[in-house]
Design an enzyme around this catalytic site. Structure first.
Site, PDB file in Angstrom:
ATOM      1  N   SER A  43       0.834  -1.189   0.000  1.00 23.86           N
ATOM      2  CA  SER A  43       0.000   0.000   0.000  1.00 23.86           C
ATOM      3  C   SER A  43       0.873   1.244   0.000  1.00 23.86           C
ATOM      4  CB  SER A  43      -0.856  -0.024   1.273  1.00 23.86           C
ATOM      5  OG  SER A  43      -1.388   1.244   1.533  1.00 23.86           O
ATOM      6  N   TYR A  74      -1.462  -0.488  10.614  1.00 26.84           N
ATOM      7  CA  TYR A  74      -1.751  -1.130   9.320  1.00 26.84           C
ATOM      8  C   TYR A  74      -0.577  -0.941   8.358  1.00 26.84           C
ATOM      9  CZ  TYR A  74      -3.532  -1.512   4.544  1.00 26.84           C
ATOM     10  OH  TYR A  74      -3.677  -1.829   3.210  1.00 26.84           O
ATOM     11  N   LYS A 124       2.304  -3.669   6.573  1.00 24.84           N
ATOM     12  CA  LYS A 124       2.648  -3.799   5.147  1.00 24.84           C
ATOM     13  C   LYS A 124       4.158  -3.722   4.966  1.00 24.84           C
ATOM     14  CE  LYS A 124      -1.433  -4.346   3.346  1.00 24.84           C
ATOM     15  NZ  LYS A 124      -1.792  -5.655   2.791  1.00 24.84           N
TER      16      LYS A 124
END
Ligand code: NAD
Ligand code: UDP
Length: 368
Positions: A129, A153, A157
């Site tokens: 992302s 989050y 990643k």
């Protein structure tokens, strides 16, 4: 004949990006194999995929954290590559539940990679992302821009990217494609598959479509005092069908060459919140009520991708416009006001009955 087609495992293949990638892979001559626990998707999507592709959907119901199940699925279908979509993706939720995010996102990847090693399948595409860049100092954002993730989050990643780099360092026979997505929006032009958030959407496009369809009263535009042309936040919106085709290009590149890569997938163009609203009003032919609200915590003013590396390495570039994105989002929302749960959408094919007899209930596979 599916037997002759290269089989590609899609963890999380019943979700938003995975389902569109399923269609793109079939169109490109691959046989995708979905592995999904349906924790954030609905089995009706399988009927839609069957309808869109005109062929039986191959889907195994299960948790990617079950390494034994993943190994068995990879071996049984003879998969030559995997695309790893399965995971949790809500930035705000990750702040409240970091352990759940690390367990699913990081633990899920480790489990998949262990299974792939056992099954001797060493080509993997990973859904990363643009959030790994944090608040970038320079725009457009290149793959060399520093990674400074801000949320749990985004950290998951980057940890996953590092795990993949370590694995590749330890065993050069791995082929790893890391795709850093910018802002995927839109839906398949058929209006049969699309984004189906549960509860109030966090993201702009699904919120706008829900206002348009009358499920929400008005959009709150978070901030109109950014240093952008109209004061609202600017993002690089990418049609999910372009993104799906980017995955096909990534799989093709991994299987054809020895090379691994990390690339941005975006359009290279920024659109403001008001720009999206304008485009959506054009697409839907109706005004979208909105009000300005304070900035949302953690938002950055502006970013968009440098997409030259994706073009150079994968021969891929986005072709669909913001008008296409709005038109397709609107068609999906109109046809499915409550997403896959819309009345009359009950799953029809027998495929949804789970196959009995595989090890334990947790490992039960549903073959569609
Ligand atoms: P999604 O939630 O629609 O799809 C994820 C799928 O994974 C769902 O079908 C869910 O049921 C499944 N899943 C979750 N945990 C699982 C588990 N433990 N085992 C098996 N299946 C599991 O999300 P999406 O928007 O399609 O995103 C796919 C991937 O792309 C995610 O990894 C996400 O972080 C990443 N990504 C998404 C965006 C975005 O804006 N949508 C942006 C950048 C990156
Ligand atoms: N946004 C908004 N109202 C909403 C949701 C989002 O104004 O209800 C804005 C948000 O502040 C950002 C842009 O829309 O400038 C895109 O937000 P989204 O959450 O879709 O993507 P992200 O911020 O994660 O890139």
């Amino acid at each position: 004949m599916t037997l002759n087609k290269p089989h590609v495992l899609l963890t999380g293949g019943a979700g938003y990006i995975g389902s569109h990638t399923y269609v793109a892979l079939v169109e490109a001559g691959y046989q995708p194999v979905i592995l999904d626990d349906f924790s954030n998707s609905h089995p009706v999507v399988l009927d839609r995929l069957q309808h869109l592709t005109g062929q039986r959907v191959v889907c195994e119901r299960g948790d990617v954290l079950h390494t034994g199940l993943v190994t068995e699925v990879l071996q049984r279908h003879g998969c030559v590559a995997a695309i790893h979509f399965a995971g949790l993706k809500a930035v705000g939720e990750s702040v409240e539940q970091p352990l759940r995010y690390y367990r699913t996102n990081v633990g899920g990847l480790v489990s998949l990679l262990q299974a792939m090693e056992t099954a001797d399948c060493r080509s993997v595409v990973f859904s990363s992302s643009a959030t790994v860049y944090g608040d970038p100092a320079h725009i457009p954002v290149t793959e060399q821009s520093p990674c400074m993730p801000e949320s749990p989050y985004a950290h998951t990643k980057l940890v996953c990217e590092n795990i993949l780099a370590s694995l590749k360092g330890a065993d050069p026979s791995w082929r790893v494609g890391v795709l850093r997505y910018f802002n995927p929006v839109g839906a398949h032009p058929s209006g049969l598959i699309g984004e189906d958030p549960s509860g109030a959407p966090n993201n702009l496009m699904p919120y706008v479509t829900q206002v348009a369809v009358g499920k929400r009263a008005k959009l709150r535009v978070f901030g109109n005092d950014y240093a952008t042309p109209d004061g609202t936040g600017v993002r690089d919106y990418l049609h999910v069908s372009d993104l799906a085709e980017g995955h096909v290009a990534a799989v093709r590149a991994l299987l054809a060459r020895e090379q691994s890569f990390t690339v941005n997938l975006g359009t290279g163009e920024g659109t403001s919140v008001l720009g999206v609203l304008d485009a959506f009003e054009r697409a839907s032919g109706q005004p979208i009520p909105f009000e300005f609200a304070p900035r949302r915590a953690g938002d950055v003013a502006k970013y968009f991708a440098d997409v030259s590396m994706a073009e150079d390495l994968l021969g891929w570039r986005a072709t669909r416009s913001i008008d296409d994105m709005c038109r397709d989002s609107w068609r999906w929302q109109q046809n499915n006001p409550d997403g896959y749960r819309t009345a009359g959408n009950a799953p029809t094919s027998p495929v949804h009955s789970l196959r009995a007899g595989v090890a334990s209930p947790a490992l039960t596979g549903g073959v569609v």
